[in-house]
Design a protein around this motif. Structure first.
Motif, short mmCIF file in Angstrom:
data_model
loop_
_atom_site.label_atom_id
_atom_site.label_comp_id
_atom_site.label_asym_id
_atom_site.label_seq_id
_atom_site.Cartn_x
_atom_site.Cartn_y
_atom_site.Cartn_z
N ALA A 6 0.85 -1.19 0.00
CA ALA A 6 0.00 0.00 0.00
C ALA A 6 0.89 1.24 0.00
O ALA A 6 2.05 1.18 0.38
CB ALA A 6 -0.91 0.00 1.22
N ARG A 7 0.34 2.36 -0.40
CA ARG A 7 1.18 3.56 -0.50
C ARG A 7 1.56 4.10 0.88
O ARG A 7 2.42 4.99 1.00
CB ARG A 7 0.48 4.64 -1.33
N SER A 46 -4.90 3.50 -4.04
CA SER A 46 -5.84 3.78 -2.96
C SER A 46 -7.19 4.19 -3.54
O SER A 46 -7.28 4.63 -4.69
CB SER A 46 -5.30 4.91 -2.07
N LEU A 74 1.39 -4.76 4.09
CA LEU A 74 0.47 -3.68 4.44
C LEU A 74 0.84 -3.08 5.78
O LEU A 74 1.01 -3.81 6.78
CB LEU A 74 -0.96 -4.20 4.52
N ILE A 90 -7.82 -7.24 2.53
CA ILE A 90 -6.58 -7.60 1.83
C ILE A 90 -6.22 -9.05 2.14
O ILE A 90 -5.78 -9.80 1.27
CB ILE A 90 -5.44 -6.66 2.24
N ASP A 127 3.06 7.72 0.36
CA ASP A 127 1.85 8.47 0.67
C ASP A 127 2.13 9.97 0.76
O ASP A 127 1.37 10.78 0.22
CB ASP A 127 1.25 7.99 1.99
N ASN A 164 -6.33 1.08 7.33
CA ASN A 164 -6.49 0.32 6.10
C ASN A 164 -7.36 -0.92 6.31
O ASN A 164 -7.39 -1.47 7.41
CB ASN A 164 -5.11 -0.09 5.56
N ARG A 222 -7.72 4.99 1.50
CA ARG A 222 -7.37 3.63 1.93
C ARG A 222 -6.89 2.79 0.76
O ARG A 222 -7.27 3.03 -0.40
CB ARG A 222 -8.59 2.93 2.55
N VAL A 223 -6.08 1.77 1.05
CA VAL A 223 -5.69 0.83 0.00
C VAL A 223 -6.94 0.18 -0.57
O VAL A 223 -7.89 -0.14 0.14
CB VAL A 223 -4.71 -0.24 0.56
N LEU A 251 -5.93 -4.11 -5.89
CA LEU A 251 -4.94 -5.14 -5.59
C LEU A 251 -5.19 -6.40 -6.41
O LEU A 251 -4.27 -6.95 -7.02
CB LEU A 251 -4.95 -5.48 -4.10
N GLU A 259 3.05 2.38 3.23
CA GLU A 259 4.03 1.49 3.86
C GLU A 259 5.09 2.27 4.63
O GLU A 259 5.60 3.30 4.17
CB GLU A 259 4.69 0.61 2.80
#
Length: 398
Positions: free
Chosen positions: A112-113, A139, A163, A179, A363, A174, A144-145, A150, A115
């Motif tokens: 995810a961005r 996102s 994540l 996920i 992010d 998240n 949110r992711v 994905l 991380e």
């Protein structure tokens, strides 16, 4: 739905915390304030070491380490055999990642961005040399992711989904379980960084569907610095080859050959602070006694109030995203960099945090942020402390 704790319950808990009498603490996401019982548990073992000798005291305190492991398992809905006690979140996460073994060119890691920068450094260090890639999962409109995005990215080259559940740079939470459902369906290893989650929100590793989950003692759990929890799903252990072993994780047999443990302790070291284990055991016990659902309800109430009132101050921008939010409240004050805000508040006896791009680089870059100020609350935070913080920020904003 979780419910907030009563004012009387909070007052009683605060009576056992020396730190609340000397500072107005809003950096619980960095390191929270321990109870006097947690400090005493550490001190008591150090006295045993001074009296008996460290090795002899260690043998006497072995049961306390196993109590710590059992309490951690209860907190995460895991088995004690699935818990390794580590020296911190990064140490545990990094040990599990290293145990995945060598990487090959073309293999993919999806993150995810949000991380954590430390995890990214670990992954990049390996991936760049091997020719593997790290790719960011998009996102959704809330920040949110996106689980659907994905799933569209998956192919046979994806070797890991990683994540950060509650990012360090704000209140977003998240959808970790969503996920996990995708990772399990496609049989892809799934690591969760739960540094900010453990002790703040309910954690059920079975519901999350993760193979590995890393947590830390010093944040919401209010345990000692230098402690961490690492969950490794029992069925996943066979896929790991620890990068480092010793006489604890792989004791030698009668022929002098190392025999790797068949539980999560294969990722532990024989060198550990038993005094800190004693402190962590007490912190875990306190969290379980209070109830993480109750903790979550209290933090949610406090953080929502803080966000709403910060947003009313001219010149203050609240930066949190997501739908469900944590106790990390990120903001900026117009005309001031985050470090200056942090220092100015510190001069008033108010402690907050501040983050730069390195904490969550994908992010922060995606949102055009170079820095954020962060006020992170605990279930111990009072309305009077919120008022004090808001007054300090109003003065700076004006």
């Amino acid at each position: 739905m979780p419910s907030p704790l009563s004012a009387a319950a909070i007052d009683a808990l605060r009576e056992s915390i020396a730190g609340v009498r000397s500072t107005t603490h809003f950096n619980h996401a960095g390191s929270s304030l321990p109870s006097s019982a947690t400090v005493e548990a550490i001190h008591a073992h150090l006295l045993r070491e001074a009296s008996l000798g460290p090795m002899e005291a260690g043998a006497a305190a072995a049961a306390q380490t196993e109590r710590t492991r059992s309490l951690a398992a209860r907190l995460l809905n895991a088995q004690p055999s699935e818990i390794a006690l580590t020296t911190g979140n990064s140490a545990g996460w990094g040990a599990a990642f290293a145990a995945l073994g060598p990487w090959r060119a073309g293999e993919r890691i999806l993150v995810a961005r949000h991380e954590w920068g430390g995890n990214l450094a670990t992954m990049r260090h390996v991936a760049q040399r091997a020719g593997a890639t790290i790719e960011v999962i998009p996102s959704d409109s809330t920040g949110r992711v996106d689980p659907h995005a994905l799933e569209a990215m998956l192919d046979e080259r994806v070797r890991l989904i990683a994540l950060t559940w509650l990012p360090a740079n704000g209140g977003l939470i998240n959808p970790a379980a969503a996920i996990g459902q995708i990772a399990r369906r496609h049989h892809i290893p799934y690591f969760i960084d739960a540094a900010q989650a453990v002790g703040q929100v309910p954690v059920d590793v079975a519901a999350l569907g993760c193979d590995v989950l890393a947590g830390v003692g010093r944040k919401a759990l209010r345990g000692p610095r230098g402690t961490g929890l690492l969950y490794v799903r029992q069925d996943f252990l066979a896929r790991l080859a620890p990068a480092f072993v010793d006489t604890h994780s792989a004791p030698l047999d009668a022929h002098g050959e190392p025999v790797l443990r068949n539980d999560a302790q294969c990722l532990e070291s024989s060198e550990a602070s038993l005094a800190l284990h004693c402190g962590l055991a007490n912190a875990l016990h306190e969290a379980l006694e209070i109830g993480v659902n109750n903790i979550r309800g209290q933090i949610d109430r406090i953080a929502n109030r803080l966000r709403a009132q910060l947003a009313e101050i001219p010149g203050v921008s609240v930066l949190d995203q997501g739908v469900e939010r944590s106790g990390l409240v990120s903001f900026n004050v117009a005309g001031l960099d985050a470090l200056s805000v942090r220092r100015a508040l510190a001069a008033q006896g108010i402690t907050i945090g501040s983050n730069g791009v390195a904490y969550t680089p994908f992010d922060m870059t995606s949102r055009g942020l170079t820095q954020i100020a962060r006020a992170s609350v605990s279930y111990l935070t009072t309305d009077a402390e919120i008022d004090r913080l808001l007054a300090g920020i109003r003065t700076l904003a004006h």
